[in-house]
Design an enzyme around this catalytic site. Structure first.
Site, PDB file in Angstrom:
ATOM      1  N   GLU A   1       0.817  -1.168   0.016  1.00  0.00           N
ATOM      2  CA  GLU A   1       0.041   0.062  -0.062  1.00  0.00           C
ATOM      3  C   GLU A   1       0.894   1.376   0.010  1.00  0.00           C
ATOM      4  O   GLU A   1       1.980   1.324   0.890  1.00  0.00           O
ATOM      5  CB  GLU A   1      -1.072   0.010   1.228  1.00  0.00           C
ATOM      6  CG  GLU A   1      -1.782   1.140   1.164  1.00  0.00           C
ATOM      7  CD  GLU A   1      -2.751   1.318   2.246  1.00  0.00           C
ATOM      8  OE1 GLU A   1      -3.655   2.408   2.237  1.00  0.00           O
ATOM      9  OE2 GLU A   1      -2.531   0.721   3.377  1.00  0.00           O
TER      10      GLU A   1
ATOM     11  N   ASP B   1      -3.285  11.773  -1.769  1.00  0.00           N
ATOM     12  CA  ASP B   1      -3.114  13.207  -1.837  1.00  0.00           C
ATOM     13  C   ASP B   1      -3.628  13.678  -3.035  1.00  0.00           C
ATOM     14  O   ASP B   1      -2.932  13.157  -4.045  1.00  0.00           O
ATOM     15  CB  ASP B   1      -1.834  13.718  -1.215  1.00  0.00           C
ATOM     16  CG  ASP B   1      -1.537  13.458   0.247  1.00  0.00           C
ATOM     17  OD1 ASP B   1      -2.477  12.919   1.064  1.00  0.00           O
ATOM     18  OD2 ASP B   1      -0.397  13.293   0.574  1.00  0.00           O
TER      19      ASP B   1
ATOM     20  N   ASP C   1     -12.600   9.517  -2.039  1.00  0.00           N
ATOM     21  CA  ASP C   1     -13.891  10.195  -2.304  1.00  0.00           C
ATOM     22  C   ASP C   1     -13.710  11.525  -3.119  1.00  0.00           C
ATOM     23  O   ASP C   1     -14.735  12.181  -3.334  1.00  0.00           O
ATOM     24  CB  ASP C   1     -14.224  10.748  -1.095  1.00  0.00           C
ATOM     25  CG  ASP C   1     -13.407  11.640  -0.319  1.00  0.00           C
ATOM     26  OD1 ASP C   1     -12.147  11.639  -0.588  1.00  0.00           O
ATOM     27  OD2 ASP C   1     -14.010  12.589   0.526  1.00  0.00           O
TER      28      ASP C   1
ATOM     29  N   THR D   1     -10.563   1.879   4.861  1.00  0.00           N
ATOM     30  CA  THR D   1      -9.467   2.550   5.324  1.00  0.00           C
ATOM     31  C   THR D   1      -9.603   3.471   6.567  1.00  0.00           C
ATOM     32  O   THR D   1     -11.102   3.926   6.566  1.00  0.00           O
ATOM     33  CB  THR D   1      -8.597   3.183   4.296  1.00  0.00           C
ATOM     34  OG1 THR D   1      -9.303   4.550   4.015  1.00  0.00           O
ATOM     35  CG2 THR D   1      -8.697   2.575   3.065  1.00  0.00           C
ATOM     36  N   GLU D   2      -8.977   4.421   7.140  1.00  0.00           N
ATOM     37  CA  GLU D   2      -9.208   5.479   8.115  1.00  0.00           C
ATOM     38  C   GLU D   2     -10.130   6.333   7.444  1.00  0.00           C
ATOM     39  O   GLU D   2     -11.254   6.802   7.896  1.00  0.00           O
ATOM     40  CB  GLU D   2      -7.956   5.824   8.809  1.00  0.00           C
ATOM     41  CG  GLU D   2      -7.618   5.304  10.136  1.00  0.00           C
ATOM     42  CD  GLU D   2      -6.209   4.584  10.235  1.00  0.00           C
ATOM     43  OE1 GLU D   2      -5.538   4.692   8.981  1.00  0.00           O
ATOM     44  OE2 GLU D   2      -5.931   4.095  11.040  1.00  0.00           O
TER      45      GLU D   2
ATOM     46  N   GLU E   1     -11.669   6.410   4.514  1.00  0.00           N
ATOM     47  CA  GLU E   1     -12.755   5.942   3.934  1.00  0.00           C
ATOM     48  C   GLU E   1     -13.833   6.093   4.891  1.00  0.00           C
ATOM     49  O   GLU E   1     -15.061   6.346   4.648  1.00  0.00           O
ATOM     50  CB  GLU E   1     -12.479   4.478   3.409  1.00  0.00           C
ATOM     51  CG  GLU E   1     -13.632   3.956   2.671  1.00  0.00           C
ATOM     52  CD  GLU E   1     -13.471   2.715   2.190  1.00  0.00           C
ATOM     53  OE1 GLU E   1     -12.324   2.010   2.175  1.00  0.00           O
ATOM     54  OE2 GLU E   1     -14.190   1.720   1.722  1.00  0.00           O
TER      55      GLU E   1
END
Ligand code: SAM
Length: 211
Positions: free
Chosen positions: A43, A117, A153, A191-192, A194
């Site tokens: 990742e 990012d 997102d 994920t955090e 998400e």
């Protein structure tokens, strides 16, 4: 990600048994770090590491490497890592720009990019982890049948990625603009970021790319 300087984090990371210092020395021989020939998934930009840690716990026959640029974030992943007894997860503190110095051709079976990012300014487009410059790097390290999975997102970043990836010579084999309400959501590990953004009502976008 908002960064606070965490005092002593760089030293704590360097001395952690879960961090690989001087990762270039393992180029082409990451199997020796894990002591087996299981596939290696990475990742890039793992942040505090919840996603990759959950995957590593669930899939002991896959080796995972989390890559993160900033010590102040990586230290959180290391703190969590200390609490679990698994053999298939290590971390590297590095800028992913140098990923080809660290992994050999076809050494990696899957690459995850999560909530990367956005670098909204055009002049910073090359820094986006889904830019064609980054896909040229992934091309060098990924197995022939390997895939890149990307979630975000951020709609402008997702639209950019849908254009860039084919331009880089890759094929987008699946995508959705609303992961949590699509059949691509089966087996999804959050994920955090998400969790944070979907709880605010933001739809999550996902694509999978191969060559
Ligand atoms: N993937 C996590 C998630 O979904 O919760 C964290 C998302 S956070 C917005 C993006 C992370 O990528 C940050 O921790 C940042 O430091 C890291 N990052 C960005 N560019 C990077 C690069 N070139 N190399 C390594 N890490 C990078």
């Amino acid at each position: 990600m908002r960064l606070r300087n965490v005092k002593g984090s760089r030293e704590a990371i360097a001395s952690s048994e879960f961090t690989i210092n001087d990762p270039e020395q393992y180029k082409g021989k990451w199997n020796t770090v894990f002591g087996n020939d299981n596939p290696i998934y990475i990742e890039v930009g793992m942040g505090k590491g919840r996603f990759i840690t959950d995957l590593a716990i669930a899939n002991p026959d896959i080796n995972y490497i989390g890559i993160e640029k900033y010590s102040s974030v990586l230290i959180r992943a290391i703190e969590k890592r200390k609490e679990i007894d698994i053999q298939n997860l290590v971390f590297i503190r590095m800028d992913a720009e140098n990923i080809c110095d660290v992994f050999a051709e076809e050494e990696i079976a899957k690459i995850y990019l999560n909530f990367s990012d956005p670098w909204p300014k055009d002049r910073h487009a090359k820094r986006r982890l889904t830019s064609k410059e980054f896909f040229a790097r992934y091309n060098n390290i990924l197995k022939n049948d390997g895939v890149v999975e990307f979630k975000t997102d951020n709609r402008p970043l997702f639209d950019f990625s849908l254009e860039q990836i084919p331009e880089a010579g890759w094929e987008i084999i699946a995508h959705t603009f609303d992961l949590h309400h699509s059949d691509m959501n089966e087996g999804n590990v959050m994920t955090e970021y998400e969790e944070k953004f979907s709880s605010m009502g933001n739809p999550i976008h996902k694509l999978i790319a191969k060559r």
